[in-house]
Scaffold this motif. Sequence first.
Motif, PDB file in Angstrom:
ATOM      1  N   HIS A  84       0.845  -1.249   0.008  1.00  0.00           N
ATOM      2  CA  HIS A  84       0.052   0.055  -0.098  1.00  0.00           C
ATOM      3  C   HIS A  84       0.950   1.273   0.147  1.00  0.00           C
ATOM      4  O   HIS A  84       1.392   1.620   0.948  1.00  0.00           O
ATOM      5  N   LEU A  85       0.697   1.935  -0.984  1.00  0.00           N
ATOM      6  CA  LEU A  85       1.583   3.264  -1.144  1.00  0.00           C
ATOM      7  C   LEU A  85       0.884   4.189  -0.380  1.00  0.00           C
ATOM      8  O   LEU A  85      -0.092   4.691  -0.966  1.00  0.00           O
ATOM      9  N   VAL A  86       1.513   4.867   0.687  1.00  0.00           N
ATOM     10  CA  VAL A  86       0.891   5.871   1.367  1.00  0.00           C
ATOM     11  C   VAL A  86       1.512   7.322   1.333  1.00  0.00           C
ATOM     12  O   VAL A  86       0.988   8.278   1.881  1.00  0.00           O
ATOM     13  N   GLY A  87       2.812   7.150   0.944  1.00  0.00           N
ATOM     14  CA  GLY A  87       3.513   8.557   0.927  1.00  0.00           C
ATOM     15  C   GLY A  87       4.601   8.600  -0.262  1.00  0.00           C
ATOM     16  O   GLY A  87       5.121   7.471  -0.450  1.00  0.00           O
ATOM     17  N   TYR A  88       5.154   9.775  -0.475  1.00  0.00           N
ATOM     18  CA  TYR A  88       6.388   9.946  -1.285  1.00  0.00           C
ATOM     19  C   TYR A  88       6.901  11.118  -1.146  1.00  0.00           C
ATOM     20  O   TYR A  88       6.302  12.151  -1.085  1.00  0.00           O
ATOM     21  N   GLY A  89       8.223  11.101  -0.885  1.00  0.00           N
ATOM     22  CA  GLY A  89       8.820  12.149  -0.531  1.00  0.00           C
ATOM     23  C   GLY A  89       9.454  11.945   1.139  1.00  0.00           C
ATOM     24  O   GLY A  89       9.550  10.541   1.254  1.00  0.00           O
ATOM     25  N   ARG A  90       9.925  12.864   1.592  1.00  0.00           N
ATOM     26  CA  ARG A  90      10.316  12.742   3.013  1.00  0.00           C
ATOM     27  C   ARG A  90       9.010  12.280   3.840  1.00  0.00           C
ATOM     28  O   ARG A  90       8.110  12.727   3.687  1.00  0.00           O
ATOM     29  N   ALA A  91       9.518  11.064   4.470  1.00  0.00           N
ATOM     30  CA  ALA A  91       8.641  10.539   5.753  1.00  0.00           C
ATOM     31  C   ALA A  91       9.120  10.330   6.949  1.00  0.00           C
ATOM     32  O   ALA A  91      10.325  10.265   7.214  1.00  0.00           O
ATOM     33  N   ASP A  92       8.337  10.234   8.026  1.00  0.00           N
ATOM     34  CA  ASP A  92       8.643  10.126   9.472  1.00  0.00           C
ATOM     35  C   ASP A  92       8.924   8.513   9.609  1.00  0.00           C
ATOM     36  O   ASP A  92       7.957   7.847  10.526  1.00  0.00           O
ATOM     37  N   HIS A  93       9.994   8.202   9.382  1.00  0.00           N
ATOM     38  CA  HIS A  93      10.382   6.645   9.650  1.00  0.00           C
ATOM     39  C   HIS A  93      11.405   6.427  10.107  1.00  0.00           C
ATOM     40  O   HIS A  93      11.475   5.516  10.980  1.00  0.00           O
ATOM     41  N   ALA A  94      12.482   7.006   9.920  1.00  0.00           N
ATOM     42  CA  ALA A  94      13.829   6.692  10.154  1.00  0.00           C
ATOM     43  C   ALA A  94      14.303   7.310  11.437  1.00  0.00           C
ATOM     44  O   ALA A  94      15.154   6.637  12.378  1.00  0.00           O
ATOM     45  N   GLY A  95      13.816   8.504  11.629  1.00  0.00           N
ATOM     46  CA  GLY A  95      14.445   9.646  12.899  1.00  0.00           C
ATOM     47  C   GLY A  95      16.055   9.732  12.538  1.00  0.00           C
ATOM     48  O   GLY A  95      16.600   9.483  11.329  1.00  0.00           O
ATOM     49  N   PRO A  96      16.535  10.017  13.860  1.00  0.00           N
ATOM     50  CA  PRO A  96      18.074  10.232  13.859  1.00  0.00           C
ATOM     51  C   PRO A  96      18.619   8.944  13.863  1.00  0.00           C
ATOM     52  O   PRO A  96      18.262   8.111  14.686  1.00  0.00           O
ATOM     53  N   GLY A  97      19.734   8.689  13.137  1.00  0.00           N
ATOM     54  CA  GLY A  97      20.433   7.545  13.009  1.00  0.00           C
ATOM     55  C   GLY A  97      21.985   7.886  13.344  1.00  0.00           C
ATOM     56  O   GLY A  97      22.344   8.894  13.490  1.00  0.00           O
ATOM     57  N   ASP A  98      22.694   6.418  12.943  1.00  0.00           N
ATOM     58  CA  ASP A  98      24.066   6.539  13.299  1.00  0.00           C
ATOM     59  C   ASP A  98      24.916   7.056  11.871  1.00  0.00           C
ATOM     60  O   ASP A  98      24.669   6.336  10.707  1.00  0.00           O
TER      61      ASP A  98
END
Length: 195
Positions: A84-98
């Motif tokens: 199910h495609l719900v968005g495209y572009g910047r999405a709030d999924h990864a957050g801050p990482g290493d």
Amino acid sequence: MTPPLSASAFLSALKAEGPTVAEVGDWRDHNRNHKGPWGPVHGVMIHHTVTRGSARTVELCRKGYSGLPGPLCHGVITQDGKVHLVGYGRADHAGPGDDDVLRAVIAEKRLPADNEQNTDGNRHFSGFEYENPGDGKDPWPAAQLEAVERAAPVCRRHGWNERSVIGHLECQPGKVDPRGFTMASTRKRILDRLK
């Protein structure tokens, strides 16, 4: 520099691998781009939703919730294996990482341990959420595990290998998703599909 695929190219890449794809609402223009850039992209990040129920899961990933607005990913993969495609572009999924993990993904090398949260993951990764409670006990249906490989077409279009696909738990300290299968087994499946 690896610019993101266009929404049409992303859709085409997914359909070329054979899954059933549902386009949800205005997914092509639904994003968080006003919060910062999306790209260059360097990989695909996999998550589990901590939910049950396909309709509820898709809606949550599309809209988000009070503490975290949607979209929460680009594609939601329900337990029947449907994308199910719900968005495209910047999405709030990864957050801050290493940042060391990001560098390893870019170089397609073995991942170091994640011990920092100093890099904007939302900028650099496409994200897929998989409908699963994430308790480590709930089964992952065969159709859904096969759909985990759906990151492969994105890799194929970018010319990436299986090391460009990571789990949230490999990039952000304290995260446990996805739980219920290993990323090593996932990357092996993606490698086999890319062959």
